[in-house]
Scaffold this motif. Structure first.
Motif, mmCIF file in Angstrom:
data_model
loop_
_atom_site.group_PDB
_atom_site.id
_atom_site.type_symbol
_atom_site.label_atom_id
_atom_site.label_comp_id
_atom_site.label_asym_id
_atom_site.label_seq_id
_atom_site.Cartn_x
_atom_site.Cartn_y
_atom_site.Cartn_z
ATOM 1 N N VAL A 95 0.850 -1.180 0.000
ATOM 2 C CA VAL A 95 0.000 0.000 0.000
ATOM 3 C C VAL A 95 0.892 1.239 0.000
ATOM 4 N N VAL A 96 2.015 1.131 0.714
ATOM 5 C CA VAL A 96 3.014 2.186 0.757
ATOM 6 C C VAL A 96 4.135 1.800 -0.205
ATOM 7 N N SER A 97 4.476 2.670 -1.128
ATOM 8 C CA SER A 97 5.502 2.355 -2.117
ATOM 9 C C SER A 97 6.889 2.383 -1.482
ATOM 10 N N PRO A 98 7.835 1.667 -2.062
ATOM 11 C CA PRO A 98 9.212 1.725 -1.549
ATOM 12 C C PRO A 98 9.774 3.140 -1.530
ATOM 13 N N ASP A 99 9.446 3.939 -2.550
ATOM 14 C CA ASP A 99 9.935 5.323 -2.584
ATOM 15 C C ASP A 99 9.362 6.144 -1.434
ATOM 16 N N GLU A 100 8.087 5.935 -1.136
ATOM 17 C CA GLU A 100 7.472 6.657 -0.023
ATOM 18 C C GLU A 100 8.074 6.192 1.302
ATOM 19 N N ALA A 101 8.357 4.909 1.403
ATOM 20 C CA ALA A 101 8.981 4.387 2.622
ATOM 21 C C ALA A 101 10.355 5.014 2.833
ATOM 22 N N ILE A 102 11.103 5.191 1.749
ATOM 23 C CA ILE A 102 12.415 5.822 1.841
ATOM 24 C C ILE A 102 12.288 7.264 2.297
ATOM 25 N N LEU A 105 16.886 -3.886 1.554
ATOM 26 C CA LEU A 105 16.960 -4.359 0.171
ATOM 27 C C LEU A 105 15.675 -5.064 -0.245
ATOM 28 N N ALA A 106 15.056 -5.768 0.690
ATOM 29 C CA ALA A 106 13.842 -6.530 0.389
ATOM 30 C C ALA A 106 12.564 -5.719 0.591
ATOM 31 N N ASN A 107 12.718 -4.406 0.778
ATOM 32 C CA ASN A 107 11.567 -3.507 0.947
ATOM 33 C C ASN A 107 10.682 -3.888 2.136
ATOM 34 N N HIS A 108 11.295 -4.412 3.184
ATOM 35 C CA HIS A 108 10.512 -4.804 4.352
ATOM 36 C C HIS A 108 9.914 -3.605 5.083
ATOM 37 N N THR A 109 10.585 -2.443 4.999
ATOM 38 C CA THR A 109 10.018 -1.250 5.639
ATOM 39 C C THR A 109 8.705 -0.872 4.978
ATOM 40 N N ALA A 110 8.695 -0.832 3.649
ATOM 41 C CA ALA A 110 7.467 -0.502 2.926
ATOM 42 C C ALA A 110 6.390 -1.544 3.189
ATOM 43 N N GLU A 111 6.801 -2.799 3.258
ATOM 44 C CA GLU A 111 5.852 -3.884 3.521
ATOM 45 C C GLU A 111 5.258 -3.755 4.918
ATOM 46 N N GLN A 112 6.102 -3.448 5.893
ATOM 47 C CA GLN A 112 5.632 -3.300 7.263
ATOM 48 C C GLN A 112 4.709 -2.093 7.396
#
Length: 286
Positions: A39-46, A149-156
């Motif tokens: 729901v949250v993109s990797p770019d937004e998570a960054i 690297l695995a985009n776990h922040t965006a996933e969480q």
């Protein structure tokens, strides 16, 4: 609109809405081939992680917890820099990340982390209490880098958005507040968060031990690290109630991967050191 008519929402309707949100969410694939709901993109998570990192480092600076000792910083910079070299080689887009590490002076905390975008921290407690050698530090930092690297922040973050939406709808639909919300929150945590979080931890272990081996650090250190963690944990929370696999099971799994990882770099040749910023002052975060 729906939130303005919450008393008319039924539980089935709420569940349908939440499932629809999940199905409409963006999807991604982790480096191990696992499907991820985003729901949250990797770019937004960054972007959000940068703000959170600045805030965290500001608090650490104010409480005088940022380590400035040159010898300690050089050690962590060299180990982490070699890992990042391999991370960038495997994931070229991460060359644009603001790779940085804060060493936090906290002798009681056994922890390290890496936010989306490569912003990291490691606590003196985990280094000193466990008497970690360089190979073991490499396993820790490799694991934490792998979460990013695995985009776990965006996933969480995505999971939190969906869970919070479900909790709000449930609380409104039943017209109950504190107690009901707490019960639903616990149910959501154990039903939704734990399986995925444990999968993410295992995923980071697998990617991390590979990064460390490619960077020239002994894969066997992953086993000795988690044996130390097991000893430090003592009577810790049972695995089925933890977001992390148990240290004992982790050591066994990583031990089985050791031979395979060593084959990637039989001579354990050290990688070049990527220019990672060691954060000691707020001006470095501009």
């Amino acid at each position: 609109m729906l939130l303005n008519n919450t008393r008319k929402i039924t539980k089935p309707a709420m569940l349908t809405a939440c499932l629809s949100a999940a199905l409409l969410a963006g999807c991604a694939t982790s480096p191990t081939g696992r499907s991820q709901i985003m729901v949250v993109s990797p770019d937004e998570a960054i972007s959000q992680s940068k703000s959170a990192y600045v805030s965290t480092v500001t608090e650490l600076k104010q409480s005088d917890q940022l380590v400035t000792d040159a010898k300690q910083l050089k050690r962590i910079q060299t180990i982490t820099g070699r890992l990042v070299t391999e991370a960038v080689a495997k994931f070229p887009k991460t060359a644009d990340w603001e790779w940085s590490v804060a060493v936090i002076d906290d002798p009681e905390t056994l922890n390290a982390w890496c936010m989306a975008g490569g912003r990291m921290a490691i606590y003196t407690g985990i280094i000193n209490q466990l008497a970690l050698d360089d190979d073991e530090i490499a396993q820790i930092m490799g694991h934490e880098i792998s979460h990013a690297l695995a985009n776990h922040t965006a996933e969480q973050m995505s999971r939190a958005v969906l869970i919070n939406a479900g909790l709000a709808a449930t609380a409104s639909a039943t017209d109950q507040n504190g107690i009901a919300l707490t019960g639903t929150a616990l149910a959501a945590k154990y039903a939704l968060q734990l399986p995925n979080s444990r999968t993410a931890e295992t995923e980071a272990d697998e990617i991390g031990i590979e990064l460390a081996a490619r960077a020239g650090y002994q894969p066997e250190a992953a086993v000795s690290l988690w044996k130390k963690m097991q000893q430090a944990a003592g009577g810790s929370t049972p695995e089925f109630l933890s977001t992390h696999p148990s240290p004992k099971n982790r050591a066994k799994t990583l031990g089985n991967l050791g031979t395979q990882m060593r084959a990637l770099n039989p001579s354990m040749t050290k990688a070049a050191v990527y220019p990672v910023t060691m954060v000691t002052d707020l001006s470095q975060l501009d």
